[in-house]
Design a protein around this motif. Structure first.
Motif, mmCIF file in Angstrom:
data_model
loop_
_atom_site.group_PDB
_atom_site.id
_atom_site.type_symbol
_atom_site.label_atom_id
_atom_site.label_comp_id
_atom_site.label_asym_id
_atom_site.label_seq_id
_atom_site.Cartn_x
_atom_site.Cartn_y
_atom_site.Cartn_z
ATOM 1 N N SER A 263 -35.995 40.420 21.773
ATOM 2 C CA SER A 263 -34.841 40.692 20.567
ATOM 3 C C SER A 263 -33.589 40.617 20.992
ATOM 4 C CB SER A 263 -35.276 41.922 19.536
ATOM 5 O OG SER A 263 -36.542 41.894 19.182
ATOM 6 N N GLU A 267 -30.505 37.832 20.078
ATOM 7 C CA GLU A 267 -29.522 38.136 19.243
ATOM 8 C C GLU A 267 -28.138 37.818 20.282
ATOM 9 O OE1 GLU A 267 -27.132 42.369 18.246
ATOM 10 O OE2 GLU A 267 -29.288 42.439 18.492
ATOM 11 N N ARG A 270 -27.322 34.111 19.959
ATOM 12 C CA ARG A 270 -26.944 33.717 18.819
ATOM 13 C C ARG A 270 -25.719 33.910 18.963
ATOM 14 N NH1 ARG A 270 -30.826 35.550 15.940
ATOM 15 N NH2 ARG A 270 -30.057 37.616 15.996
ATOM 16 N N SER A 271 -25.185 35.045 19.306
ATOM 17 C CA SER A 271 -23.724 35.504 19.323
ATOM 18 C C SER A 271 -22.898 35.068 20.587
ATOM 19 C CB SER A 271 -23.832 37.074 19.179
ATOM 20 O OG SER A 271 -24.099 37.764 20.594
#
Length: 398
Positions: A263, A267, A270-271
């Motif tokens: 997870s 994240e 993606r960022s």
């Protein structure tokens, strides 16, 4: 020999059966010393157990070279190889089975991933049946020779082998009534997988304390809890379920070490928070596990090193919760992740040693490996037979 007709006769037979399970070749004198029963009672009990297939008579002491003088003693041993037990771990993504003799000696093993929908109840049942068939074939055991199959599932299990409705029916999908639908492999006993891991640690591991938590920590956290020497279950079998972690500050979900790492990486990818030079920057999320993070950290990747520290704090907070609620002395990280998670466990222990929440439990890795649940299931299956030797005697192949 006529079957004993009174409870005292049955009790003596069960004492001698218990002695046979715990020892190698023995004589009546050995059992007398170990149980306090009289010679006549022991010999009658041995005859009854031999009639029922539990023990076999060996060469006497003279033939075995242990004879000195007087009448040679009759010698016996548990007929451990005439029947078998199965320990089955039906996890979320894989199924593993061990086959063992009545002494718990593993003689067969098989494993398969659950391919095509790991929450499909029928697929889970079909995969479990296939794995048991493969493991028993490897052991040379027929279905009729299996007395008990103990099954571990990632769900609460009550005294009747049922999982409660809840968690969006996830528990029901994890346990699609294995007790009645698994197949022709003896009595089927259901138990939560973390409880079986705790059973294995207590019987086969290095546990020297009366109060421990055994933590399965891969995709999600689940704990088997032994407090004051007693394995906790709860009314619906839910002791040790850790959905409450979603309400714990700094944890936020019941995701285990692999689950949380995936997870976080997803994240950060993606960022754009993962440095381009990190080997984790382009790693497919589905292939990530703690071992890959630790390898990257060991090669000098600073981002992976921070993930190790973050996972360590997460594990430490879970240990604080377990220690505070149950006053456990030790948290044992078990399952496949334990083999590679030493740096995360060390980081958790360092965080705990800061003393903010003292006293806190010791945290360490299990040495029982990925088969810890199946090993606990073997232990449970043998214990089930030992507790009811009269009932299972009729099922022993002759």
């Amino acid at each position: 020999m006529a079957e004993p007709g009174i409870e005292t006769g049955r009790a003596s037979v069960e004492l001698v059966a218990a002695y046979a399970f715990d020892h190698g070749a023995f004589t009546a004198s050995d059992v007398m010393d170990g149980t306090g029963l009289t010679r006549a009672t022991v010999l009658n009990a041995c005859d009854a157990l031999a009639d029922r297939g539990w023990i076999r008579e060996l060469d006497d002491a003279r033939a075995a070279g242990d004879y000195r003088r007087g009448r040679p003693a009759r010698r016996y041993e548990l007929a451990a190889d005439t029947a078998f037990v199965v320990g089955l771990d039906v996890g979320q993504h894989r199924v593993a089975a061990l086959v063992a003799t009545l002494r718990g000696e593993v003689v067969g093993r098989a494993e398969r991933p659950i391919v095509g929908g790991d929450e499909d109840p029928d697929l889970r049942l079909a995969t479990a049946r296939t794995v048991v068939e493969e493991a028993t074939a490897q052991a040379g055991a027929t279905p009729g020779q299996v007395l008990v199959t103990a099954v571990g599932v990632p769900a609460p299990v009550d005294a009747h082998g049922r999982s409660p409705r809840g968690d969006h029916d996830y528990w029901a999908r994890m346990n699609p009534d294995f007790a009645s639908r698994l197949g022709p492999w003896g009595d089927v006993v259901l138990e939560n997988d973390a409880n079986l891991a705790a059973t294995a640690e207590r019987a086969l591991g290095e546990v020297a304390r009366e109060s421990i938590a055994v933590l399965l920590a891969e995709a999600s956290f689940g704990a088997g809890l032994i407090v004051d020497g007693v394995l906790l279950h709860g009314g619906a079998g839910g002791a040790g379920e850790l959905r409450v972690l979603g309400m714990v500050e700094g944890v936020g979900s019941p995701e285990g070490l692999d689950g949380a790492a995936r997870s976080w990486l997803e994240e950060d990818q993606r960022s754009g928070a993962v440095p381009a030079a990190s080997p984790l920057a382009r790693m497919p999320i589905g292939t990530l596990d703690v071992g890959r993070i630790i390898d990257a950290a060991a090669s000098g990747d600073a981002y992976a090193g921070r993930l190790v520290e973050r996972l360590g704090e997460r594990l430490g907070r879970v240990c604080v919760l377990l220690g505070s609620l149950l006053d456990v002395d030790e948290v044992v990280v078990a399952g496949g992740v334990a083999r590679v998670a030493s740096p995360v466990i060390a980081a958790a222990q360092t965080w705990l040693d800061e003393g903010t929440y003292a006293p806190t439990p010791i945290v360490r890795a299990s040495r029982l490996g990925a088969d810890v649940v199946a090993l606990g299931a073997i232990t449970r299956a043998v214990a089930t037979i030992r507790s009811q030797p009269w009932r299972f005697a009729a099922a022993i192949p002759r």
